[in-house]
Each structure stands twice: as C-alpha cells, then as structure tokens.
Design an enzyme around this catalytic site. Structure first.
Site, short mmCIF file in Angstrom:
data_model
loop_
_atom_site.label_atom_id
_atom_site.label_comp_id
_atom_site.label_asym_id
_atom_site.label_seq_id
_atom_site.Cartn_x
_atom_site.Cartn_y
_atom_site.Cartn_z
CG ASP A 13 8.64 23.72 16.67
OD1 ASP A 13 7.80 24.29 15.94
OD2 ASP A 13 9.86 23.70 16.42
CG ASP A 15 9.47 23.20 10.12
OD1 ASP A 15 9.87 22.66 9.09
OD2 ASP A 15 8.27 23.49 10.32
CG ASP A 179 13.54 24.81 17.18
OD1 ASP A 179 12.30 24.90 17.16
OD2 ASP A 179 14.28 25.35 16.33
#
Length: 227
Positions: A13, A15, A179
């Site tokens: 991922d 961001d 995240d």
C-alpha cells in the site's frame, strides 16, 4: 493464509504504509475548501478520511464541512470537486510528504534480493507515480496500480490480483503489506500473505484487523520474509 515460505513478490500500500502524506492531502483539501468558503479540515479528520481513494476523500470532506457535494443548495457536483482536488494535490504531492523510516531502504533491499515489488493504492495513478518518484522509491518498483488504473480498487481483491498480473506472480507467492483493514481484506480475498504495519491510517483498532504478521517498522520485513 500464512506468509509464503518462498515469496516472489511484495505489494505495498502507499499512503500510511510507505509514505505519510496526510499533510499534503490535507493542504490540497483545505485550499479547495477555502475557495468555496468552507472551514478547513483538522489533521485528525484528514487521517480518518484517507484510504478509499480521492472520490471518497472529497465526498467525506464536503459532508464534514457543510452541505454534501450532492446537496440541493448549489453545491458543485462531486465529479467536478474531485477533479479540482486532484489538480490541487498533484501540483504539490511531496511538499510535506515523507517516506516512513526505512521504507525506501527496505523496498530497495527487497528488489536487490530478486523479489518483484509493486504498489497497489487507491490513490489515483498519476499522483501515486509522482510521489514515488519524488521520494526515491521509483527505481525499485516494478509496477504501480493506482485506484483508477483498473475498473476496481481495494478492498476488491481484483485490484491486488491485477497488480500481481503486472508482475507475472501468482498470489500464492506474494505478500501484501499495508496499514489498514482494506489492505488486509484485499490480501485475504486475493489469497496472498498479509502483513500489517502498526502505524498509518487504520480506522479500526489494529487488534481487530486480521493479519498473518504485524510489524512496527518496514525494516523488519526482510527478516520476516527470510531474507
């Protein structure tokens, strides 16, 4: 699924995993809001709104600061607002955005060890490419799959599966690192390993997010993969 013992690819991922982009996303949103006479977002709101792509980000932004974008009081259409937001953000994608500690070095190490490396993000393709270039990731990444590259995006597992197709690697030999809940859901749905970082922009408590492994720093990832 557990982590594959012979991983051939790692998909990250963007961001909240490789980069902390909240300040620049918030600045772009607040410039747009100011132009429409609306209040700025707080840093806490910005972080809560990140993760589902620009359209959802702008929709949440508009709903939080007044009449929603599809309201009947003359508010501009959401499509127009999203286009303006992307233009604002794309004009300065890395002014205050930083790579997380050890992120660039870890990506480079994985690449030098012979693994294929990709980014699967709901951020639009062009801003994703620009920020990866600006922060030094680009030479170590084989493929970038932004939220508008395919007809589907996270948490739809096809976003990750199509990213792996760009690499030519099957899901049984791949690991997704992210995240938040969407990253782990897309990993489980696609049948890859799932590694959750303990920082970033998750909206659910981390203890409630199912993952095969959890790390506090990307520096721990190579050892986790047996490198």
């Amino acid at each position: 699924m557990s982590l594959p013992p012979n991983a051939a690819a790692v998909v990250f991922d963007l961001d909240g995993t490789l980069i902390d982009s909240a300040d620049d996303l918030g600045a772009a949103a607040n410039r747009l809001l100011a132009s429409e006479g609306r209040r700025p977002l707080t840093p806490q709101e910005v972080r809560r709104f990140i993760g589902d792509g620009s359209r959802v980000f702008v929709d949440r932004t508009w709903a939080a600061t007044g009449t929603p974008a599809d309201g009947s009081d003359g508010a501009q259409g959401l499509d127009s607002l999203v286009a303006r937001f992307i233009a604002e953000y794309q004009s300065d994608v890395a002014g205050h955005t930083r790579a997380y500690p050890d992120a660039v070095e870890t990506v480079a190490r994985l690449k030098s060890a012979g693994l294929a490396v990709a980014v699967c993000t709901n951020k639009p393709q062009r801003p994703a490419e620009l920020v990866l270039e600006a922060l030094g990731f680009a030479p170590h990444i084989d493929a970038v799959a932004g939220g508008d590259r395919f007809a589907h995006r996270k948490p739809d597992p096809r976003h990750l599966l199509d990213t792996l197709a760009l690499l030519g690697v099957g899901s049984d030999r791949a690991v997704m690192v992210g995240d938040n809940e969407h990253d782990m859901a897309v990993a489980h749905g696609a049948g890859t390993g799932a590694v959750l970082v303990s920082y970033g922009y998750a909206r659910l408590p981390l203890a409630e997010i199912e993952a095969d492994a959890r790390i506090d720093s990307l520096a721990a990832l190579p050892a986790l993969l047996g490198l």
